[in-house]
Motif scaffolding. Structure first.
Motif, PDB file in Angstrom:
ATOM      1  N   LEU A  28       1.076  -1.300   0.008  1.00 35.80           N
ATOM      2  CA  LEU A  28       0.119  -0.202  -0.043  1.00 35.80           C
ATOM      3  C   LEU A  28       0.884   1.295   0.113  1.00 35.80           C
ATOM      4  N   ARG A  29       1.949   1.236   0.802  1.00 36.15           N
ATOM      5  CA  ARG A  29       2.754   2.475   0.832  1.00 36.15           C
ATOM      6  C   ARG A  29       3.288   2.561  -0.621  1.00 36.15           C
ATOM      7  N   ALA A  30       3.679   1.484  -1.082  1.00 34.03           N
ATOM      8  CA  ALA A  30       4.719   1.582  -2.433  1.00 34.03           C
ATOM      9  C   ALA A  30       3.516   2.213  -3.466  1.00 34.03           C
ATOM     10  N   GLN A  31       2.227   1.699  -3.475  1.00 32.48           N
ATOM     11  CA  GLN A  31       1.449   2.059  -4.744  1.00 32.48           C
ATOM     12  C   GLN A  31       0.860   3.348  -4.427  1.00 32.48           C
ATOM     13  N   GLN A  32       0.342   3.711  -3.150  1.00 35.26           N
ATOM     14  CA  GLN A  32      -0.404   4.823  -2.774  1.00 35.26           C
ATOM     15  C   GLN A  32      -1.609   5.044  -3.654  1.00 35.26           C
ATOM     16  N   PRO A  33      -2.649   3.920  -3.426  1.00 40.82           N
ATOM     17  CA  PRO A  33      -3.651   4.312  -4.348  1.00 40.82           C
ATOM     18  C   PRO A  33      -4.698   5.411  -3.913  1.00 40.82           C
ATOM     19  N   ASP A  34      -5.303   6.082  -4.563  1.00 35.01           N
ATOM     20  CA  ASP A  34      -6.195   7.122  -4.312  1.00 35.01           C
ATOM     21  C   ASP A  34      -7.579   6.473  -3.666  1.00 35.01           C
ATOM     22  N   VAL A  35      -7.893   5.396  -4.373  1.00 35.54           N
ATOM     23  CA  VAL A  35      -9.298   4.587  -3.817  1.00 35.54           C
ATOM     24  C   VAL A  35      -8.962   3.404  -3.746  1.00 35.54           C
ATOM     25  N   VAL A  36      -9.570   2.643  -2.782  1.00 30.20           N
ATOM     26  CA  VAL A  36      -9.531   1.244  -2.802  1.00 30.20           C
ATOM     27  C   VAL A  36     -10.901   0.647  -2.635  1.00 30.20           C
ATOM     28  N   HIS A  37     -10.923  -0.113  -3.595  1.00 28.53           N
ATOM     29  CA  HIS A  37     -12.344  -0.873  -4.003  1.00 28.53           C
ATOM     30  C   HIS A  37     -12.234  -2.518  -3.777  1.00 28.53           C
ATOM     31  N   LEU A  38     -12.615  -2.997  -2.544  1.00 28.98           N
ATOM     32  CA  LEU A  38     -12.657  -4.459  -2.301  1.00 28.98           C
ATOM     33  C   LEU A  38     -13.429  -5.034  -3.001  1.00 28.98           C
ATOM     34  N   GLN A  39     -13.388  -6.373  -3.406  1.00 33.27           N
ATOM     35  CA  GLN A  39     -14.492  -7.262  -3.935  1.00 33.27           C
ATOM     36  C   GLN A  39     -14.641  -8.249  -2.832  1.00 33.27           C
ATOM     37  N   HIS A  40     -13.690  -8.562  -2.057  1.00 35.13           N
ATOM     38  CA  HIS A  40     -13.604  -9.596  -1.137  1.00 35.13           C
ATOM     39  C   HIS A  40     -12.447  -9.451  -0.226  1.00 35.13           C
ATOM     40  N   THR A  41     -12.616 -10.000   1.144  1.00 32.59           N
ATOM     41  CA  THR A  41     -11.436 -10.129   1.957  1.00 32.59           C
ATOM     42  C   THR A  41     -11.318 -11.371   2.295  1.00 32.59           C
ATOM     43  N   LEU A  42     -11.795 -12.327   1.736  1.00 35.45           N
ATOM     44  CA  LEU A  42     -11.692 -13.840   2.163  1.00 35.45           C
ATOM     45  C   LEU A  42     -10.189 -14.325   1.996  1.00 35.45           C
ATOM     46  N   PHE A  43      -9.792 -14.923   3.254  1.00 34.06           N
ATOM     47  CA  PHE A  43      -8.274 -15.158   3.364  1.00 34.06           C
ATOM     48  C   PHE A  43      -7.394 -13.990   3.766  1.00 34.06           C
ATOM     49  N   PHE A  44      -7.719 -12.771   3.211  1.00 40.60           N
ATOM     50  CA  PHE A  44      -6.756 -11.666   3.667  1.00 40.60           C
ATOM     51  C   PHE A  44      -7.341 -11.281   5.104  1.00 40.60           C
ATOM     52  N   GLY A  45      -8.630 -11.673   5.465  1.00 37.97           N
ATOM     53  CA  GLY A  45      -9.354 -11.340   6.584  1.00 37.97           C
ATOM     54  C   GLY A  45      -9.843  -9.862   6.767  1.00 37.97           C
ATOM     55  N   TYR A  46     -11.064  -9.687   7.511  1.00 40.99           N
ATOM     56  CA  TYR A  46     -11.682  -8.339   7.697  1.00 40.99           C
ATOM     57  C   TYR A  46     -10.860  -7.383   8.101  1.00 40.99           C
ATOM     58  N   ASP A  47      -9.636  -8.026   8.846  1.00 43.22           N
ATOM     59  CA  ASP A  47      -8.626  -7.117   9.272  1.00 43.22           C
ATOM     60  C   ASP A  47      -7.984  -6.017   8.327  1.00 43.22           C
ATOM     61  N   MET A  48      -8.085  -6.565   7.272  1.00 47.33           N
ATOM     62  CA  MET A  48      -7.419  -5.967   6.043  1.00 47.33           C
ATOM     63  C   MET A  48      -8.037  -4.546   5.995  1.00 47.33           C
ATOM     64  N   LEU A  49      -9.444  -4.464   6.259  1.00 48.47           N
ATOM     65  CA  LEU A  49      -9.852  -3.185   6.055  1.00 48.47           C
ATOM     66  C   LEU A  49      -9.490  -2.006   6.979  1.00 48.47           C
ATOM     67  N   ARG A  50      -9.271  -2.256   8.483  1.00 45.83           N
ATOM     68  CA  ARG A  50      -8.481  -1.464   9.093  1.00 45.83           C
ATOM     69  C   ARG A  50      -7.013  -1.236   8.644  1.00 45.83           C
ATOM     70  N   GLU A  51      -6.229  -2.397   8.259  1.00 46.57           N
ATOM     71  CA  GLU A  51      -4.893  -2.009   8.086  1.00 46.57           C
ATOM     72  C   GLU A  51      -4.923  -0.894   6.871  1.00 46.57           C
ATOM     73  N   ILE A  52      -5.720  -1.303   6.015  1.00 41.73           N
ATOM     74  CA  ILE A  52      -5.912  -0.365   4.746  1.00 41.73           C
ATOM     75  C   ILE A  52      -6.111   1.060   5.205  1.00 41.73           C
ATOM     76  N   ARG A  53      -7.178   1.336   6.069  1.00 44.58           N
ATOM     77  CA  ARG A  53      -7.388   2.578   6.814  1.00 44.58           C
ATOM     78  C   ARG A  53      -6.176   3.153   7.540  1.00 44.58           C
ATOM     79  N   GLN A  54      -5.649   2.682   8.352  1.00 44.76           N
ATOM     80  CA  GLN A  54      -4.387   2.849   9.216  1.00 44.76           C
ATOM     81  C   GLN A  54      -3.384   3.262   8.350  1.00 44.76           C
TER      82      GLN A  54
END
Length: 448
Positions: free
Chosen positions: A103-129
């Motif tokens: 995320l730090r390398a790519q620096q997206p302006d918008v994140v659009h998730l299609q799924h969090t399976l196997f990543f985990g719902y924690d992924m959402l909080r990590e993206i935000r932080q």
């Protein structure tokens, strides 16, 4: 670099590794935005066991490129233990180190998730932080996995009937080995992670209503159908009878393929002049009991059913040209099955279960027919009536409306992205003018 703002699409698999409806849609969306959108898209697809046999081939990282496209990446989670109840990896290094670095390398302006399976719902909080409050997060809801521990199917284990209402008590009835308290905490945990999302996309009104009932804020969940890339419609071959059926989907209990085969067995025993071709994948992932019944039913219906197995999506026009009716016999609610849209693209009426997203997308007696879900006898009766009435097929085909076009869908999503970016920018300006007052009490972040 294109100079365009970046949107990162996240999928739980890549359709070239493991075919599936949500994966195919996510990849088509990425391609459509890449080829003509106002954003530069990135595509991050989870891969690795247990769903894929592939494993990472670079030590020291969980990320690799996909083919020759510099904007596509595989994220391997084969090193993670996954907590299926709470939808979270027990080992957090994949999120706190590798995802954060990406995320730090790519620096997206918008994140659009299609799924969090196997990543985990924690992924959402990590993206935000990692990316901060100024980056909008969107999440397309494809099924009911946050609500239901039974693979998101919302089907009771006790009765095999579709479920409309979750609660710790009812979930415990389906899974006696899990306490009501654990289900209570499961919901609290998942909702707390999902509170990081700015906007949820619901491809059907039925799915939207279920998630609002579950606790997502209604103003955060917007209806938006899947878009479809243009195709050349399959030819309509002249036939004296419209008696050729096709099933296209995952070969699983929930997709109802065995319900269809039981109906075909009844029709065969009655001497009906009918044929059904079955196309599907992932049979090897299904329980032994299901596979045994599937094999037994195939043998019993070999005069009227041909099992074609996995297929290349490019062959879909040929498959549709050989079919008169598309059967969608799922025993779970479904959301917005892509096969219904594909049938519409090729102007084939659909025979579908009378529940959930299927009943919403197929209008009974207008563009297709309904039958009582999970009822082989009613399906057999519906098929018998359909194939014996040539005028009915002509009328239904005439009233089929074209599906939602992908370019329209991309424009709509782009409006969501821009609206959220503008709102975030406005909030930042407001905070600069009016500093936030110090907190006087602990904020309650629970959903109402």
């Amino acid at each position: 670099m294109s100079g365009k703002p970046k949107v990162l699409y996240v999928s739980h698999n890549h359709p070239t590794i493991r075919p599936g409806g949500a994966e195919a849609y996510a990849y088509e969306l990425y391609r459509a935005v890449r080829d003509g959108g106002e954003f530069e898209p990135l595509f991050l697809a989870r891969t690795g066991p247990p769903v894929s046999i592939s494993s990472r081939y670079h030590e020291g990282t969980l990320l690799t490129g996909v083919n020759e496209d510099p904007n596509q990446y595989f994220f391997y989670t084969d090193t993670l233990e996954y907590d299926w109840l709470n939808g979270t990896p027990r080992g957090k290094a994949a999120l706190t180190k590798y995802l954060r670095e990406f995320l730090r390398a790519q620096q997206p302006d918008v994140v659009h998730l299609q799924h969090t399976l196997f990543f985990g719902y924690d992924m959402l909080r990590e993206i935000r932080q990692t990316l901060g409050e100024q980056v909008p997060i969107l999440y397309t809801l494809h099924e009911f996995l946050p609500i239901c521990h039974r693979n998101g199917q919302l089907v009771r284990t006790t009765t095999e009937k579709p479920c409309r209402e979750e609660s710790p008590r009812r979930c415990h009835e389906c899974f006696p080995e899990v306490s009501p308290q654990a289900f209570f905490m499961r919901k609290r945990f998942i909702q707390s992670q999902m509170s990081a999302v700015d906007r949820f996309i619901a491809p059907s009104n039925f799915l939207r209503d279920r998630f609002v009932d579950w606790g997502l804020p209604a103003d955060k969940v917007v209806p938006e159908e899947y878009g479809r890339l243009p195709v050349t419609a399959a030819p309509t071959r002249e036939r004296r009878k419209r008696n050729r059926l096709v099933f296209i989907g995952q070969l699983s209990y929930f997709k109802g393929v065995n319900v269809l085969l039981k109906a075909m067995k009844r029709l065969q025993e009655d001497g009906a002049d009918v044929h059904c071709a079955v196309y599907g994948a992932n049979l090897e992932l299904q329980p032994d009991e299901f596979r045994a019944e599937f094999a037994e039913l195939l043998e019993a219906t070999k005069e009227t059913v041909s099992f074609e197995g996995e297929f290349n999506h490019d062959d879909l026009p040929t498959i549709m040209a050989d079919a008169d009716w598309v059967v969608v016999p799922s025993v779970w609610w479904e959301n917005s099955p892509l096969v219904i849209q594909e049938a519409a693209q090729h102007r084939r009426p659909v025979i579908a279960s009378d529940i959930g997203g299927m009943a919403e997308k197929v209008h009974n007696g207008v563009s297709g027919l309904h039958f009582k879900a999970a009822d082989p006898a009613d399906l057999a009766q519906t098929i018998a009536g359909a194939i014996s009435n040539r005028k009915l097929w002509d009328e239904l085909q005439r009233r089929i409306e074209p599906p939602y076009a992908m370019d329209e869908h991309v424009r709509s999503l782009t409006r969501h992205y821009k609206e959220l970016l503008a709102s975030k920018a406005s909030e930042d300006e407001e905070e600069l003018v009016t500093p936030r007052a110090p907190a006087t009490e602990i904020e309650d972040v629970r959903y109402a």
